[in-house]
Design an enzyme around this catalytic site. Sequence first.
Site, PDB file in Angstrom:
ATOM      1  N   ASP A 138       0.862  -1.192   0.000  1.00  0.00           N
ATOM      2  CA  ASP A 138       0.000   0.000   0.000  1.00  0.00           C
ATOM      3  C   ASP A 138       0.892   1.234   0.000  1.00  0.00           C
ATOM      4  OD1 ASP A 138      -2.062   1.778   0.163  1.00  0.00           O
ATOM      5  OD2 ASP A 138      -2.673   1.262   2.191  1.00  0.00           O
ATOM      6  N   ASN A 184      11.077  -6.433  -8.590  1.00  0.00           N
ATOM      7  CA  ASN A 184      10.481  -5.127  -8.879  1.00  0.00           C
ATOM      8  C   ASN A 184      11.566  -4.077  -9.029  1.00  0.00           C
ATOM      9  OD1 ASN A 184      10.307  -2.741  -6.772  1.00  0.00           O
ATOM     10  ND2 ASN A 184      10.419  -4.638  -5.561  1.00  0.00           N
ATOM     11  N   PHE A 188      10.143   3.828  -6.230  1.00  0.00           N
ATOM     12  CA  PHE A 188       9.374   4.738  -5.365  1.00  0.00           C
ATOM     13  C   PHE A 188       8.313   5.548  -6.104  1.00  0.00           C
ATOM     14  CE2 PHE A 188      12.975   5.331  -1.971  1.00  0.00           C
ATOM     15  CZ  PHE A 188      12.754   4.046  -1.525  1.00  0.00           C
ATOM     16  N   SER A 262      16.568   0.500  -0.652  1.00  0.00           N
ATOM     17  CA  SER A 262      15.976   0.105  -1.928  1.00  0.00           C
ATOM     18  C   SER A 262      17.046   0.144  -3.014  1.00  0.00           C
ATOM     19  CB  SER A 262      14.834   1.059  -2.302  1.00  0.00           C
ATOM     20  OG  SER A 262      14.415   0.801  -3.638  1.00  0.00           O
ATOM     21  N   THR A 336      14.819  -5.805  -0.473  1.00  0.00           N
ATOM     22  CA  THR A 336      15.067  -6.778  -1.541  1.00  0.00           C
ATOM     23  C   THR A 336      16.561  -6.897  -1.823  1.00  0.00           C
ATOM     24  OG1 THR A 336      14.789  -5.050  -3.196  1.00  0.00           O
ATOM     25  CG2 THR A 336      12.844  -6.340  -2.607  1.00  0.00           C
TER      26      THR A 336
END
Length: 491
Positions: A138, A184, A188, A262, A336
């Site tokens: 979300d 992915n 952002f 990220s 990740t």
Amino acid sequence: MVLVVAFQDIKIWRQFRHSKLLIFVLNSILHRRTLASSVPPLGSARSTLRTTSYTILFAVSAGLFAAYYFDARSAIHRYVLTPVLRYTFDAETGHKIAVKVLRSGLGPRDIVKDDDVLRSEILGFDVSNPVGLAAGFDKDGEAIDGLFNLGFSWVEVGSVTPKPQPGNPRPRVFHLPADSALINRYGFPSQGAAAVVSRLRARIPTFYDVNEASTGALRSGAVLAVNLGKNKTSPADSSEDFVSGVNTFGPYADVLVVNVSSPNTPGLRGLQNRELLESLLKDVVEARNALKPSPITSRRPRLVLKVAPDLEEPQLAEMAEVIRNSNIDGVIVSNTTVARPSSLIDQNKAETGGLSGRPLKPYTLRALKTLRAHLPASIPIIGCGGISSGADALEYGRAGASFVQLYTEFGYDGVGTCRRIKDELASLLKREGKTWRDVPVREGEATIGKLVEEAKMLLSLADQLGQEDEREPRVLAVHIRLAYTWYQIYY
């Protein structure tokens, strides 16, 4: 497939057959039959009775289906709806549809009370279970309550950037079903802080009674976290975006997550380097401490650092030292990975981006164990990466995690994932006669285990050097190593 679904839902029917809805429907049917029996058997009466019967049958069927659909445990979600969504649409479109359904209020719910063995404490908050949802699902805070309704005790929205930005070009997310994984390179995508904070404000009831147990989740036994991201156009070494996020979301969130891990934002992982990390954590802690207590929770938010799984042990040890000296409240391990294990077989394995899902688990556990050995228990670690079962959650707890988060498995397994993992975890804990609070490594336990292993290694080396009869040098060597390790960890 039909047999599997039917078998999965026997328990649900056994509970539903005693429900008030079923009793009401059956009483309505009996009442209508009584009325119908008093009418003379004319043709028009038969027609009316037939129409009434069909209406009642439809109402009963609709009621049964509604009760079935709204129960997150129903097998239709795991074996029908989730696979249909995954194979009918591309990964990103399917993701967006799922968010919209949960936002609408028409999503399923976890209707079962959490077992007491799952009760936990994280960052000073009492929660009903140790299973949360990681950031990334979300992104813009659209479905917060729909996600809490699925049984998560921690919902983390974001990453949220100060200014709106589109993220990387599509396609940018790829399923790896053969590996139970996902890649992915979202970068952002965010509607921006203003849009998200407006949704957080809209959730607050007009009349809200604040007490010492109040949280941003606006429900007992749960916490709300916001993951703070950095705009792609911002200077790579600047802390300004994170400070802005602290000031914007501090009054509304229980936890603010500083995301420097990220792999899809250029230069972001560079903030994990010692000097930049020290400066960043100093700035966000000062910003947090300058906030007034939240009008919703009567406290300031906790600060948590989210790290990458790809760091080497010396880097993690150095990071642990920075964290100990920073007044950061906790750590999430991990984001990740950019690694591509040789076990991957799906055709999408070569896509660029961060890999999550089951193949991430070994990388995350390695990083978690290393950090746990270098951090005191006063700084809890939240494990995130490849958790797909109650056994996985328990393994993370034994490795030192005080809490766990899901992401990829939730996408593959559907809305009942949280309940399934909680039930499996509760069963395993009861089998061992433990509660979740008994599981995570406590202060010094991980370090002591590491020291014992190193002491054994030193003794073995001493024996190999023919020092079997010279016990004093061996003991001295062990004591020196013990003292040095304790000094590195705690000073």
